[in-house]
Scaffold this active site. Structure first.
Site, short mmCIF file in Angstrom:
data_model
loop_
_atom_site.label_atom_id
_atom_site.label_comp_id
_atom_site.label_asym_id
_atom_site.label_seq_id
_atom_site.Cartn_x
_atom_site.Cartn_y
_atom_site.Cartn_z
N GLY A 97 31.87 -99.82 -65.35
CA GLY A 97 30.15 -100.75 -66.13
C GLY A 97 29.46 -101.31 -65.97
CG ASN A 140 26.27 -98.20 -61.66
OD1 ASN A 140 25.26 -98.40 -61.50
ND2 ASN A 140 27.10 -97.91 -60.93
CG MET A 170 36.22 -91.81 -62.77
SD MET A 170 35.26 -91.55 -61.28
CE MET A 170 37.58 -91.55 -60.64
CE LYS A 171 39.08 -87.18 -67.64
NZ LYS A 171 40.27 -86.09 -66.77
CG ASN A 220 27.19 -88.70 -60.14
OD1 ASN A 220 27.75 -89.68 -60.81
ND2 ASN A 220 27.24 -87.92 -59.44
CG HIS A 260 28.46 -89.34 -54.45
ND1 HIS A 260 29.57 -89.52 -54.86
CD2 HIS A 260 28.87 -89.23 -53.57
CE1 HIS A 260 30.64 -88.56 -54.46
NE2 HIS A 260 29.54 -89.18 -52.78
C1 GRF Z 1 30.27 -96.55 -58.69
O1 GRF Z 1 30.70 -97.42 -57.63
C2 GRF Z 1 30.29 -95.47 -59.00
O2 GRF Z 1 29.05 -95.54 -57.83
C3 GRF Z 1 31.49 -94.70 -58.84
O3 GRF Z 1 31.85 -95.07 -59.02
C4 GRF Z 1 31.31 -96.77 -59.69
C5 GRF Z 1 31.08 -96.88 -61.01
O4 GRF Z 1 31.57 -98.45 -60.98
N1 GRF Z 1 30.79 -93.03 -58.89
P1 GRF Z 1 31.25 -99.10 -62.26
O5 GRF Z 1 31.90 -98.81 -63.58
O6 GRF Z 1 29.59 -98.29 -62.53
O7 GRF Z 1 30.41 -100.59 -62.26
#
Ligand code: GRF
Length: 192
Positions: A18, A20, A93-94, A110, A112
């Protein structure tokens, strides 16, 4: 009384750490942010990111997607209840079904960890290193029914150095992710 009147009610979807989400919560508290974060969704009850929901007193909902359709239905119900107008996927992740995307009928963003259209899907850093790419980076894009394929809002590069391994590259890209997600949201709403 609404906490952030006039801001776009947003739900962030997570599956893990989490970082982000944390970054978006901090952004949402700023005056310049067009969004407020009103609901957090996790498919994983052990996701560390749920603690950010708790510490910021943001409502959250956990559903494990064992039954994909049922979980999506439960989520849609909550999105309606909280009048959510934007979804930000952040390490979620879904894969959301096209039915879900249709019934939400509002933008879904999203983040990526690659320079899309390169390296859609998983293990992006591993693959970029294996192919001896000179650059990698991160992309914020709109979500459509094809994986990692919607319109790109913002993309930022990082240079891959000879000494980089998966761990260092991941860190570099994550730093960029934290820069561009808020930028992409501002950009999207200044010129959707
Ligand atoms: C990030 O690198 C995002 O781009 C990828 O999974 C990671 C998630 O990190 N899809 P966080 O949970 O936001 O720390």
């Amino acid at each position: 009384m609404e906490k952030f009147p006039g801001k776009i009610k947003t739900s962030v979807f997570i599956s893990g750490r989490g970082s982000n989400l944390y970054n978006l919560i901090n952004f949402s508290k700023k005056k310049v942010s067009p969004i407020s974060i009103n609901l957090i969704i996790s498919n994983n009850k052990k996701a560390k990111g749920i603690n950010y929901a708790k510490s910021n007193k943001i409502p959250y909902f956990i559903t494990n997607f064992e039954n994909h359709r049922k979980s999506e239905k439960q989520i849609i119900k909550r999105l309606k209840k909280f009048n959510i107008k934007l979804i930000c996927l952040a390490g979620f992740m879904k894969i959301l079904s096209s039915n879900f995307i249709k019934s939400f009928n509002n933008p879904i963003l999203n983040i990526h960890p690659s320079l899309l259209p390169k390296y859609k899907g998983l293990n992006t850093h591993q693959r970029a290193l294996k192919n001896r790419e000179k650059f990698s980076g991160a992309t914020v894009h709109l979500v459509n029914s094809k994986l990692d394929s919607g319109k790109v809002i913002i993309q930022k590069k990082v240079r891959i150095l000879k000494k980089d391994d998966e761990k260092t590259l991941k860190q570099k890209v994550l730093r960029v992710e934290h820069q561009i997600y808020p930028q992409a949201i501002k950009k999207y709403y200044s010129n959707p």
